[in-house]
Design a protein around this motif. Structure first.
Motif, PDB file in Angstrom:
ATOM      1  N   UNK A   1       0.810  -1.214   0.000  1.00 55.65           N
ATOM      2  CA  UNK A   1       0.000   0.000   0.000  1.00 55.65           C
ATOM      3  C   UNK A   1       0.846   1.268   0.000  1.00 55.65           C
ATOM      4  N   UNK A   2       2.060   1.198   0.542  1.00 56.37           N
ATOM      5  CA  UNK A   2       2.885   2.399   0.651  1.00 56.37           C
ATOM      6  C   UNK A   2       3.748   2.645  -0.585  1.00 56.37           C
ATOM      7  N   UNK A   3       3.623   1.790  -1.620  1.00 58.46           N
ATOM      8  CA  UNK A   3       4.451   1.937  -2.830  1.00 58.46           C
ATOM      9  C   UNK A   3       3.557   1.962  -4.063  1.00 58.46           C
ATOM     10  N   UNK A   4       3.656   3.018  -4.866  1.00 62.46           N
ATOM     11  CA  UNK A   4       2.816   3.151  -6.054  1.00 62.46           C
ATOM     12  C   UNK A   4       3.409   2.503  -7.298  1.00 62.46           C
ATOM     13  N   UNK A   5       4.703   2.255  -7.291  1.00 64.02           N
ATOM     14  CA  UNK A   5       5.366   1.761  -8.491  1.00 64.02           C
ATOM     15  C   UNK A   5       5.336   0.251  -8.608  1.00 64.02           C
TER      16      UNK A   5
END
Length: 264
Positions: free
Chosen positions: A147-151
């Motif tokens: 959830x804390x990483x968009x890539x």
């Protein structure tokens, strides 16, 4: 472009011993020599478990031998464990700081826009020498890290999660459906890479790419026919080479020990 390597199923033994007639320490030395000669430009290497052949029976020396080998590697090395390993023994040699908040050898590596997540799928105890699991605590941790990483994300663990429809499914990741549902909370899972099965496979399961590699130990014939015999093979010994940018994540299989003749 991100470049990282995955090695699995080292099955290291004590000095002057072999596993199924193979000098696994020599084979791993060949792997490191190959990395240093051909892949020194990699961002890092991941060791995906079954580091020791009988770590689950209390063997300690293979972890010391592995530490000495890893120290020779020209690229940073990150490690998780497999069903032949003992978590506490591994950590006693490599350092308690490798134990994540989950209590397991889980890790996050952020590099060049990618997040690579290592998961420890070991269930300790005689009843789970071969099969694997991820605890609910690990699944919750994984969901939070996604959830804390968009890539783009790649996940590396020891046990295969997707059914391969061969005998080795008897020792699969036992709660793989829950694992897949957590992975589906992220929009860009590029690869889930495992060892464990001693052969190469690629598949799409729940819309997610899953890959296995053959590893450092013996290879096996894949019993695609019902009742087919599984034979252990000398090789090839194999590592995965993962190349990733925004548009593509590519997995090559590089055989650092190969029995085929080169044609003139």
């Amino acid at each position: 472009m991100l470049k990282f390597l995955v090695l699995s199923d080292l099955h290291l033994v004590d000095e002057n011993e072999t596993s199924h007639g193979l000098d696994t320490h020599l084979r791993m030395q060949k792997a490191i020599d190959w990395i240093n000669a051909h892949h020194a430009d990699a961002d890092f290497c991941v060791l995906a478990g079954d580091l020791a052949d009988i770590g689950f029976k209390g063997a300690v020396d293979p972890y010391h031998r592995l530490k000495a080998l890893v120290d020779q590697m020209a690229v940073p090395c990150h490690i998780t464990i497999g069903n032949h390993d003992n978590r506490d023994t591994f950590l006693s040699v490599f350092g308690e700081e490798l134990r994540a908040e989950t209590g397991c050898v889980d890790k996050v590596i952020d590099a060049k826009g990618y997040r690579v997540i290592l998961l420890d799928s070991v269930v300790e105890g005689d009843d789970h020498i071969h099969g694997g699991q991820l605890s609910q605590r690990q699944l919750d941790w994984l969901e939070a890290r996604l959830a804390e990483h968009d890539g783009p994300v790649a996940v590396v663990l020891h046990h295969h999660a997707n059914p391969l429809h061969v005998k080795v499914d008897r020792i699969i990741l036992e709660n793989s459906e829950k694992f897949a549902q957590v992975l589906k909370t992220h929009k860009d899972i590029r690869q889930v890479i495992a060892g464990h099965v001693h052969f190469t496979s690629c598949g799409l399961w729940h819309g997610i790419p899953f890959t296995t590699l053959a590893g450092n130990h013996y290879n096996v014939t894949v019993p695609l026919e019902a009742g087919a015999k599984v034979d252990r093979l000398w090789g090839p010994a194999q590592m995965a080479v993962v190349l990733g940018d925004e548009a593509q994540t590519l997995v090559h299989f590089d055989n650092y020990l190969e029995g085929n003749a080169v044609l003139g």
